[in-house]
Scaffold this motif. Structure first.
Motif, PDB file in Angstrom:
ATOM      1  N   ASN A  97       6.646  13.863   8.405  1.00 35.22           N
ATOM      2  CA  ASN A  97       6.876  13.375   9.772  1.00 35.22           C
ATOM      3  C   ASN A  97       5.648  13.601  10.659  1.00 35.22           C
ATOM      4  N   GLU A  98       4.932  14.703  10.415  1.00 35.39           N
ATOM      5  CA  GLU A  98       3.683  14.926  11.174  1.00 35.39           C
ATOM      6  C   GLU A  98       2.675  13.816  10.865  1.00 35.39           C
ATOM      7  N   VAL A  99       2.607  13.424   9.587  1.00 33.56           N
ATOM      8  CA  VAL A  99       1.684  12.349   9.209  1.00 33.56           C
ATOM      9  C   VAL A  99       2.095  11.051   9.906  1.00 33.56           C
ATOM     10  N   TYR A 100       3.397  10.774   9.931  1.00 32.47           N
ATOM     11  CA  TYR A 100       3.877   9.562  10.619  1.00 32.47           C
ATOM     12  C   TYR A 100       3.429   9.555  12.064  1.00 32.47           C
ATOM     13  N   ASP A 101       3.663  10.716  12.720  1.00 35.07           N
ATOM     14  CA  ASP A 101       3.372  10.768  14.153  1.00 35.07           C
ATOM     15  C   ASP A 101       1.893  10.525  14.407  1.00 35.07           C
ATOM     16  N   ARG A 102       1.071  11.058  13.502  1.00 34.24           N
ATOM     17  CA  ARG A 102      -0.363  10.905  13.688  1.00 34.24           C
ATOM     18  C   ARG A 102      -0.816   9.469  13.385  1.00 34.24           C
ATOM     19  N   ALA A 103      -0.266   8.925  12.284  1.00 34.36           N
ATOM     20  CA  ALA A 103      -0.759   7.621  11.824  1.00 34.36           C
ATOM     21  C   ALA A 103       0.064   6.467  12.371  1.00 34.36           C
ATOM     22  N   LYS A 104       1.186   6.770  13.015  1.00 32.27           N
ATOM     23  CA  LYS A 104       2.094   5.726  13.537  1.00 32.27           C
ATOM     24  C   LYS A 104       2.452   4.711  12.439  1.00 32.27           C
ATOM     25  N   LEU A 105       2.892   5.242  11.308  1.00 30.99           N
ATOM     26  CA  LEU A 105       3.228   4.351  10.174  1.00 30.99           C
ATOM     27  C   LEU A 105       4.480   3.539  10.473  1.00 30.99           C
ATOM     28  N   ARG A 109       2.459  26.144  -2.656  1.00 37.82           N
ATOM     29  CA  ARG A 109       1.645  25.304  -1.770  1.00 37.82           C
ATOM     30  C   ARG A 109       2.511  24.187  -1.184  1.00 37.82           C
ATOM     31  N   VAL A 110       2.909  24.372   0.051  1.00 41.20           N
ATOM     32  CA  VAL A 110       3.604  23.307   0.789  1.00 41.20           C
ATOM     33  C   VAL A 110       2.692  23.014   1.972  1.00 41.20           C
ATOM     34  N   GLU A 111       1.818  22.032   1.804  1.00 41.32           N
ATOM     35  CA  GLU A 111       0.861  21.701   2.873  1.00 41.32           C
ATOM     36  C   GLU A 111       0.335  20.293   2.673  1.00 41.32           C
ATOM     37  N   LYS A 112      -0.294  19.766   3.726  1.00 41.27           N
ATOM     38  CA  LYS A 112      -0.797  18.392   3.624  1.00 41.27           C
ATOM     39  C   LYS A 112      -2.323  18.375   3.588  1.00 41.27           C
ATOM     40  N   GLU A 113      -2.864  17.346   2.967  1.00 38.67           N
ATOM     41  CA  GLU A 113      -4.317  17.151   2.966  1.00 38.67           C
ATOM     42  C   GLU A 113      -4.604  15.661   2.850  1.00 38.67           C
ATOM     43  N   LYS A 114      -5.747  15.235   3.336  1.00 36.10           N
ATOM     44  CA  LYS A 114      -6.139  13.829   3.227  1.00 36.10           C
ATOM     45  C   LYS A 114      -6.971  13.679   1.960  1.00 36.10           C
ATOM     46  N   MET A 115      -6.590  12.750   1.100  1.00 38.78           N
ATOM     47  CA  MET A 115      -7.321  12.505  -0.143  1.00 38.78           C
ATOM     48  C   MET A 115      -7.801  11.055  -0.072  1.00 38.78           C
ATOM     49  N   GLY A 116      -9.089  10.840   0.119  1.00 33.65           N
ATOM     50  CA  GLY A 116      -9.557   9.487   0.395  1.00 33.65           C
ATOM     51  C   GLY A 116      -8.925   9.034   1.705  1.00 33.65           C
ATOM     52  N   ASP A 117      -8.284   7.865   1.702  1.00 32.36           N
ATOM     53  CA  ASP A 117      -7.631   7.431   2.947  1.00 32.36           C
ATOM     54  C   ASP A 117      -6.106   7.594   2.880  1.00 32.36           C
ATOM     55  N   ILE A 118      -5.638   8.429   1.935  1.00 31.10           N
ATOM     56  CA  ILE A 118      -4.184   8.611   1.778  1.00 31.10           C
ATOM     57  C   ILE A 118      -3.812  10.063   2.076  1.00 31.10           C
ATOM     58  N   TRP A 119      -2.716  10.231   2.773  1.00 35.21           N
ATOM     59  CA  TRP A 119      -2.213  11.587   3.004  1.00 35.21           C
ATOM     60  C   TRP A 119      -1.420  12.060   1.787  1.00 35.21           C
ATOM     61  N   VAL A 120      -1.703  13.294   1.387  1.00 33.79           N
ATOM     62  CA  VAL A 120      -0.967  13.926   0.288  1.00 33.79           C
ATOM     63  C   VAL A 120      -0.236  15.126   0.867  1.00 33.79           C
ATOM     64  N   VAL A 121       1.040  15.273   0.505  1.00 34.81           N
ATOM     65  CA  VAL A 121       1.775  16.486   0.875  1.00 34.81           C
ATOM     66  C   VAL A 121       2.110  17.210  -0.428  1.00 34.81           C
ATOM     67  N   LYS A 131       0.831  -1.214   0.000  1.00 36.15           N
ATOM     68  CA  LYS A 131       0.000   0.000   0.000  1.00 36.15           C
ATOM     69  C   LYS A 131       0.865   1.263   0.000  1.00 36.15           C
ATOM     70  N   VAL A 132       0.401   2.265  -0.748  1.00 31.87           N
ATOM     71  CA  VAL A 132       1.096   3.562  -0.709  1.00 31.87           C
ATOM     72  C   VAL A 132       0.602   4.316   0.537  1.00 31.87           C
ATOM     73  N   ASP A 133       1.540   4.796   1.344  1.00 34.48           N
ATOM     74  CA  ASP A 133       1.157   5.484   2.583  1.00 34.48           C
ATOM     75  C   ASP A 133       1.013   6.991   2.388  1.00 34.48           C
ATOM     76  N   ILE A 134       1.945   7.585   1.633  1.00 34.41           N
ATOM     77  CA  ILE A 134       1.922   9.044   1.460  1.00 34.41           C
ATOM     78  C   ILE A 134       2.267   9.372   0.002  1.00 34.41           C
ATOM     79  N   ILE A 135       1.562  10.347  -0.562  1.00 36.14           N
ATOM     80  CA  ILE A 135       1.887  10.839  -1.909  1.00 36.14           C
ATOM     81  C   ILE A 135       2.385  12.274  -1.766  1.00 36.14           C
ATOM     82  N   VAL A 136       3.496  12.582  -2.430  1.00 35.11           N
ATOM     83  CA  VAL A 136       3.951  13.969  -2.497  1.00 35.11           C
ATOM     84  C   VAL A 136       3.618  14.480  -3.890  1.00 35.11           C
ATOM     85  N   ASN A 137       2.901  15.571  -3.963  1.00 31.12           N
ATOM     86  CA  ASN A 137       2.521  16.134  -5.253  1.00 31.12           C
ATOM     87  C   ASN A 137       3.491  17.256  -5.633  1.00 31.12           C
ATOM     88  N   ALA A 138       4.392  16.949  -6.587  1.00 28.38           N
ATOM     89  CA  ALA A 138       5.352  17.957  -7.071  1.00 28.38           C
ATOM     90  C   ALA A 138       5.221  18.060  -8.584  1.00 28.38           C
TER      91      ALA A 138
END
Ligand code: FAD
Length: 358
Positions: free
Chosen positions: A350-358, A313-325, A187-194
């Motif tokens: 790292n904030e996403v990790y701390d929240r989701a305990k990946l 735009r350097v920020e995070k958002e939840k898209m479905g059940d995946i975090w996007v930065v 499973k993909v845990d985090i997507i970075v949109n660049a």
């Protein structure tokens, strides 16, 4: 181990992928339509000069402040990266000074008198009158860097591969498509949109604040004794004047244009002529006083700066059940803010990790 996919392989995506892959716990994949080596109007990074000329206002200067020491260190310690030190001169014309003070003026940070970046560069100095070209009210000089992007982008890609980053070429309709395209299992845990300007149309993002700022350049074999830029020209309002000589035989980039909202991908011969004429007037040493006739042209180029109304735009958002930065919208400063923005992405990841305990 957290599985991260970075969408985009311009300077933003590659720098971010590298910074993330430096943390051994991350497994990183880059998915992109264009890769280093490509030339395409949808891919800004290979067209850039590129140098460091701080453009932000003081309150938004974090990205550029954090990037400068890293690029300087690369220039000094890593010759294979294609970055070198070069003096830069910024000239201000009297007729532009009031215009530049108006709110929202283009490049307001760069041409400010007493700019915040005077403390960033240890050799910063205001130029005395006798060192100013004719018609300039004031100017400053500092030791900056110039990046040969044709060497630097493949170097960044190589640094990523050394850290185990995988690369997959694909054109995305929706950002979440990366979940089925990544060559890694699981499973993909985090997507970075660049995805730069691609964020305007990319499903899941469709950011209507994105708009191109067209930049036309002429690359020549002649060398300039220093980089320079000036606050305005007497030609069209959306034309600018600068030159920078790249490291490692990369030629000198003469610019340019700053055409907000223009998608035109082809070089305009009249603009090219004005770009060359202005550069030769400003730095006659380019052609030993022979003017435009003395220029030896490598190529003409056009790139679309990925501008975002309202800023990067350097920020995070939840898209479905995946975090996007997100990390897009760098307009004219994608290189000189690249390491700072990548550090900003790392904090959010790292904030996403701390929240989701990946
Ligand atoms: C003429 C000119 C001069 C410049 N000079 C400087 C300078 O001196 N200093 C400086 O710091 N900056 C400069 N810039 C700005 C700089 O080039 C940009 O800010 C920077 O390149 C943006 O990088 P990026 O990675 O965000 O976007 P890009 O380089 O455009 O990369 C976008 C990536 O996303 C991918 N992508 C987009 N959409 C999709 C999709 N749907 N599916 C899959 N992949 C997708 C693309 O294929 C590409 O890999 C200049 C720009 C121009 C045009």
């Amino acid at each position: 181990m957290p599985n991260i996919v970075v969408a985009g392989a311009g300077v933003s995506g590659l720098t971010t992928a590298y910074v993330l892959s430096q943390q051994k716990r991350n497994v990183v994949t880059v998915v992109a339509k264009h890769m280093p080596g490509d030339y395409d109007i949808e891919y800004a990074s290979p067209v850039a000069g590129a140098n460091v000329l701080p453009m932000s206002a003081l309150e938004n200067s974090r990205w550029e402040r954090e990037t400068w020491p890293i690029l300087k260190k690369i220039a000094v310690q890593t010759p294979e990266a294609g970055v070198h030190l070069q003096k830069s001169r910024v000239f201000r014309r009297q007729k532009d000074i009031d215009k530049l003070k108006s709110p929202g003026a283009t490049f307001d940070g760069l041409f400010a008198e007493n700019p915040w970046y005077s403390t960033l560069f240890e050799d910063f100095r205001e130029l005395p009158k006798e060192e100013l070209p004719e018609g300039m009210a004031s100017g400053c000089e500092f030791g900056s860097v110039c990046i040969n992007v044709m060497v630097y982008l493949p170097w960044l890609l190589g640094q990523c591969r050394k850290n185990g980053v995988l690369f997959k070429r694909a054109s995305l309709k929706h950002l979440l498509d990366v979940t089925s395209l990544t060559p890694r299992p699981g499973k993909v845990d985090i997507i970075v949109n660049a995805t730069g300007l691609g964020s305007l149309k990319l499903g899941g993002v469709t950011d209507k604040d994105m708009t191109p700022i067209r930049g036309q350049v002429v690359v020549v074999r002649n060398e300039s004794p220093h980089m320079f830029t000036m606050s305005g020209t007497d030609d069209e309002a959306d034309e600018v004047c600068y030159a920078m000589t790249r490291a490692a035989g990369g030629g000198t980039v003469l610019g340019g244009t700053y055409m907000k909202g223009s998608w035109e991908s082809q070089p305009d011969p009249n603009q090219a002529m004005r770009i060359m004429r202005r550069a030769c007037q400003m730095v006659p040493e380019l052609t030993n006083g022979q003017g435009v006739r003395g220029l030896d042209i490598v190529r003409h180029g056009v790139g679309l700066r990925p501008h975002r109304n309202g800023g990067v735009r350097v920020e995070k958002e939840k898209m479905g059940d995946i975090w996007v930065v997100h990390n897009y919208g760098h307009s004219s400063w994608g290189y000189q803010g690249s390491w700072g923005c990548a550090a900003g992405v790392l904090e959010l990841v790292n904030e996403v990790y701390d929240r989701a305990k990946l």
